[in-house]
Design a protein around this motif. Structure first.
Motif, PDB file in Angstrom:
ATOM      1  N   GLN A 297       0.823  -1.077   0.057  1.00  0.00           N
ATOM      2  CA  GLN A 297      -0.062   0.011   0.104  1.00  0.00           C
ATOM      3  C   GLN A 297       0.861   1.275   0.196  1.00  0.00           C
ATOM      4  OE1 GLN A 297      -2.391  -0.304   3.314  1.00  0.00           O
ATOM      5  NE2 GLN A 297      -3.813  -1.716   2.533  1.00  0.00           N
ATOM      6  N   GLY A 298       2.045   1.198   0.424  1.00  0.00           N
ATOM      7  CA  GLY A 298       2.778   2.364   0.721  1.00  0.00           C
ATOM      8  C   GLY A 298       3.681   2.606  -0.587  1.00  0.00           C
ATOM      9  N   LYS A 299       3.973   3.836  -1.139  1.00  0.00           N
ATOM     10  CA  LYS A 299       4.849   4.269  -1.953  1.00  0.00           C
ATOM     11  C   LYS A 299       6.429   3.988  -1.465  1.00  0.00           C
ATOM     12  CE  LYS A 299       2.014   7.289  -4.577  1.00  0.00           C
ATOM     13  NZ  LYS A 299       2.022   8.678  -5.217  1.00  0.00           N
ATOM     14  N   ARG A 300       7.315   3.708  -2.309  1.00  0.00           N
ATOM     15  CA  ARG A 300       8.593   3.490  -2.067  1.00  0.00           C
ATOM     16  C   ARG A 300       9.279   4.531  -1.335  1.00  0.00           C
ATOM     17  NH1 ARG A 300      12.518  -0.962  -1.757  1.00  0.00           N
ATOM     18  NH2 ARG A 300      14.592   0.085  -1.435  1.00  0.00           N
ATOM     19  N   GLU A 301       9.030   5.820  -1.847  1.00  0.00           N
ATOM     20  CA  GLU A 301       9.546   7.079  -1.251  1.00  0.00           C
ATOM     21  C   GLU A 301       9.219   7.382  -0.006  1.00  0.00           C
ATOM     22  OE1 GLU A 301       9.955  11.779  -2.337  1.00  0.00           O
ATOM     23  OE2 GLU A 301       9.131  10.370  -3.932  1.00  0.00           O
ATOM     24  N   GLU A 302       8.141   7.088   0.464  1.00  0.00           N
ATOM     25  CA  GLU A 302       7.437   7.502   1.762  1.00  0.00           C
ATOM     26  C   GLU A 302       7.942   6.177   2.769  1.00  0.00           C
ATOM     27  OE1 GLU A 302       3.443   8.130   0.580  1.00  0.00           O
ATOM     28  OE2 GLU A 302       2.828   5.969   1.442  1.00  0.00           O
ATOM     29  N   LEU A 303       7.664   5.181   2.230  1.00  0.00           N
ATOM     30  CA  LEU A 303       8.272   4.004   3.088  1.00  0.00           C
ATOM     31  C   LEU A 303       9.934   4.319   3.584  1.00  0.00           C
ATOM     32  CD1 LEU A 303       6.268   0.984   1.793  1.00  0.00           C
ATOM     33  CD2 LEU A 303       5.780   2.190   3.560  1.00  0.00           C
ATOM     34  N   THR A 304      10.575   4.575   2.711  1.00  0.00           N
ATOM     35  CA  THR A 304      12.110   4.618   2.857  1.00  0.00           C
ATOM     36  C   THR A 304      12.349   5.967   3.831  1.00  0.00           C
ATOM     37  OG1 THR A 304      12.583   4.135   0.587  1.00  0.00           O
ATOM     38  CG2 THR A 304      14.171   5.320   1.882  1.00  0.00           C
ATOM     39  N   THR A 305      11.621   6.965   3.568  1.00  0.00           N
ATOM     40  CA  THR A 305      11.578   8.388   4.517  1.00  0.00           C
ATOM     41  C   THR A 305      11.228   7.755   5.972  1.00  0.00           C
ATOM     42  OG1 THR A 305      10.920   9.782   2.587  1.00  0.00           O
ATOM     43  CG2 THR A 305      10.663  10.575   4.851  1.00  0.00           C
ATOM     44  N   VAL A 306      10.189   7.116   6.117  1.00  0.00           N
ATOM     45  CA  VAL A 306       9.768   6.888   7.541  1.00  0.00           C
ATOM     46  C   VAL A 306      10.730   5.821   8.155  1.00  0.00           C
ATOM     47  CG1 VAL A 306       7.854   5.718   8.815  1.00  0.00           C
ATOM     48  CG2 VAL A 306       7.160   7.386   6.856  1.00  0.00           C
ATOM     49  N   ALA A 307      11.089   4.823   7.281  1.00  0.00           N
ATOM     50  CA  ALA A 307      12.107   3.806   7.856  1.00  0.00           C
ATOM     51  C   ALA A 307      13.443   4.594   8.367  1.00  0.00           C
ATOM     52  CB  ALA A 307      12.373   2.845   6.583  1.00  0.00           C
ATOM     53  N   LYS A 308      13.890   5.597   7.444  1.00  0.00           N
ATOM     54  CA  LYS A 308      15.155   6.291   7.709  1.00  0.00           C
ATOM     55  C   LYS A 308      14.900   7.084   9.286  1.00  0.00           C
ATOM     56  CE  LYS A 308      17.378   6.500   3.358  1.00  0.00           C
ATOM     57  NZ  LYS A 308      17.846   7.326   2.224  1.00  0.00           N
ATOM     58  N   LEU A 309      13.691   7.689   9.365  1.00  0.00           N
ATOM     59  CA  LEU A 309      13.430   8.279  10.552  1.00  0.00           C
ATOM     60  C   LEU A 309      13.275   7.382  11.905  1.00  0.00           C
ATOM     61  CD1 LEU A 309      12.314  10.909  11.981  1.00  0.00           C
ATOM     62  CD2 LEU A 309      10.090  10.402  11.333  1.00  0.00           C
ATOM     63  N   ALA A 310      12.910   6.337  11.704  1.00  0.00           N
ATOM     64  CA  ALA A 310      12.959   5.321  12.547  1.00  0.00           C
ATOM     65  C   ALA A 310      14.328   4.820  13.138  1.00  0.00           C
ATOM     66  CB  ALA A 310      12.168   4.037  12.191  1.00  0.00           C
ATOM     67  N   GLN A 311      15.066   4.749  11.991  1.00  0.00           N
ATOM     68  CA  GLN A 311      16.787   4.439  12.185  1.00  0.00           C
ATOM     69  C   GLN A 311      17.236   5.432  12.887  1.00  0.00           C
ATOM     70  OE1 GLN A 311      18.930   4.650   8.613  1.00  0.00           O
ATOM     71  NE2 GLN A 311      20.210   2.812   9.251  1.00  0.00           N
ATOM     72  N   ARG A 312      16.962   6.798  12.815  1.00  0.00           N
ATOM     73  CA  ARG A 312      17.407   7.802  13.359  1.00  0.00           C
ATOM     74  C   ARG A 312      17.122   7.741  14.914  1.00  0.00           C
ATOM     75  NH1 ARG A 312      15.275  12.625  10.314  1.00  0.00           N
ATOM     76  NH2 ARG A 312      16.316  13.770  11.894  1.00  0.00           N
ATOM     77  N   CYS A 313      15.785   7.400  15.008  1.00  0.00           N
ATOM     78  CA  CYS A 313      15.298   7.368  16.568  1.00  0.00           C
ATOM     79  C   CYS A 313      15.958   6.143  17.227  1.00  0.00           C
ATOM     80  CB  CYS A 313      13.700   7.027  16.409  1.00  0.00           C
ATOM     81  SG  CYS A 313      12.714   8.302  15.960  1.00  0.00           S
ATOM     82  N   LEU A 314      16.410   5.321  16.725  1.00  0.00           N
ATOM     83  CA  LEU A 314      17.142   4.095  17.307  1.00  0.00           C
ATOM     84  C   LEU A 314      18.541   4.025  17.305  1.00  0.00           C
ATOM     85  CD1 LEU A 314      15.019   1.216  15.777  1.00  0.00           C
ATOM     86  CD2 LEU A 314      14.736   2.201  17.866  1.00  0.00           C
ATOM     87  N   ASN A 315      19.107   5.445  16.943  1.00  0.00           N
ATOM     88  CA  ASN A 315      20.495   5.732  16.989  1.00  0.00           C
ATOM     89  C   ASN A 315      20.926   5.349  18.440  1.00  0.00           C
ATOM     90  OD1 ASN A 315      23.252   6.933  17.324  1.00  0.00           O
ATOM     91  ND2 ASN A 315      22.741   7.815  15.173  1.00  0.00           N
ATOM     92  N   LEU A 316      22.094   4.669  18.767  1.00  0.00           N
ATOM     93  CA  LEU A 316      22.587   4.227  20.090  1.00  0.00           C
ATOM     94  C   LEU A 316      23.248   5.457  20.892  1.00  0.00           C
ATOM     95  CD1 LEU A 316      24.651   0.776  19.234  1.00  0.00           C
ATOM     96  CD2 LEU A 316      22.140   1.277  20.407  1.00  0.00           C
TER      97      LEU A 316
END
Length: 389
Positions: A297-316
């Motif tokens: 259902q999600g567009k590749r661009e928006e999924l990637t953007t949200v995933a990268k944001l989650a990655q930043r949230c999980l920075n050690l």
């Protein structure tokens, strides 16, 4: 007969003294003092009697239990005026922290945000304090993510909206209140959804407010395995970025549909979702871990953007994580671009549909015509449907 009435009298007197003892021990006198200083507190913090809450829960009957956790047991109750509430029976509190507990009750009862569960009041006449919250009817986010047989599965649109609302609620707690409030137990089971799937962040059992000029709390490590900030676990220093880490795990749950902790069948070891997600991001293999429904259902661009944001949230490194305010803004931008894109596509489809029918009518020399109707669901629970007649 006289003995019976004497027994009743002594029992009533004993119960009264017992309630008074608990009331004082649980900070009732301090709360009364604060009410005398500020009468508005009384309007927002109702003092319930134990009799009221026993009646509301049928004497805290086991059939009324909604859930149990590290901070206590939650019961469903109905007050005499017919209002349905959630009553949390807390675990014993440290008598040295009574002042802080009362301050937190007063503070939380004054929080007014559409995405935060409202604290209605408390009862201090029992051995452990009872907190009374508004009741939210539609269960937890965790249940809706994990229940694959759900009649209305969470679409990607709904998941994105939920992420925005949770982020906005936490941003409000961190920066829009008179004193910053750290939730300290952000997880999908503490995120409730009402009948319209609107977010209600709940369970402030270990939340703490801090002075405006402070940046962290030094406390005993508390929280839920799978959501716990590794930096906080090592240092015992809880900052606003610790809530950000926990939110990052929730965001990954929304993206993947997976549990925060799961067992590896081969090694029989518990593996954290956060670590699996970060490994997939590093290997540039995001599709491997995304929920198939989200991927569809999600567009590749928006999924990637949200995933990268989650990655930043999980920075050690907590300092490298974004603030909740920044997260809310970035997610809202994705959501707004998504809505704009959907609107543009709908208009384009409408024009094309009408154009093709006009050509068809012209070629066949019809004198009357039928028009295409484009219907869009008012709820995110249903995808866009195009009907032609």
């Amino acid at each position: 007969m006289t003995c019976f009435w004497l027994y009743k009298f002594h029992k009533k007197r004993k119960d009264k003294k017992r309630k008074e003892k608990f009331f004082k021990r649980n900070g009732g006198l301090l709360l009364q003092q604060q009410i005398l200083t500020d009468q508005s507190i009384l309007e927002k913090t109702r003092l319930f009697t134990v009799k009221e809450l026993e009646k509301a829960t049928n004497n805290f009957n086991q059939s009324r239990i909604l859930g149990q956790g590290g901070q206590g047991t939650v019961y469903k109750g109905m007050l005499s005026e017919g209002k349905i509430v959630a009553i949390k029976k807390s675990k014993l509190i440290d008598e040295n922290q009574v002042n802080q507990f009362i301050n937190e009750v007063v503070m939380l009862s004054q929080i007014i945000h559409r995405n935060v569960v409202k604290l209605l009041g408390c009862c201090l006449e029992t051995e452990v304090p009872l907190l009374v919250y508004e009741f939210i009817f539609n269960g937890t986010l965790f249940d809706h993510i994990q229940d694959k047989t759900d009649e209305f599965p969470l679409s990607w649109n709904m998941r994105l909206r939920i992420a925005v609302e949770v982020a906005e609620a936490l941003a409000y707690l961190h920066s829009a209140t008179s004193f910053p409030i750290y939730h300290r137990d952000v997880k999908s089971t503490n995120i409730l959804l009402d009948e319209r799937y609107v977010v209600k962040v709940s369970d402030f059992g270990i939340s703490r407010s801090i002075a405006v000029d402070h940046t962290h709390l030094t406390t005993l490590v508390k929280g839920t395995f799978g959501y716990l900030d590794p930096e906080y676990f090592q240092s015992s220093r809880f900052t606003e970025k610790s809530d950000v880490y926990s939110f990052g795990v929730v965001l990954v749950e929304l993206l993947t549909g997976q549990k925060p902790i799961s067992s590896d069948a081969e090694t029989e070891e518990d593996i954290g979702l956060a670590m699996r997600f970060l490994l997939c991001m590093e290997a540039e293999n995001l599709e491997k871990i995304l929920d198939p429904q989200v991927l569809e259902q999600g567009k590749r661009e928006e999924l990637t953007t949200v995933a990268k944001l989650a990655q930043r949230c999980l920075n050690l490194n907590g300092k490298k994580r974004p603030t909740m305010k920044e997260i809310a803004t970035e997610l809202e931008i994705v959501r707004m671009s998504q809505k704009h894109s959907t609107t543009s596509e709908t208009k384009y489809q409408d024009v094309q549909l009408r154009k093709s029918k006009a050509i068809l009518i012209s070629d066949d020399n019809y004198t009357t015509s039928t028009s295409g109707n484009i219907m869009q669901s008012s709820s995110d629970a249903h995808p866009l449907k195009i009907h032609t007649v």
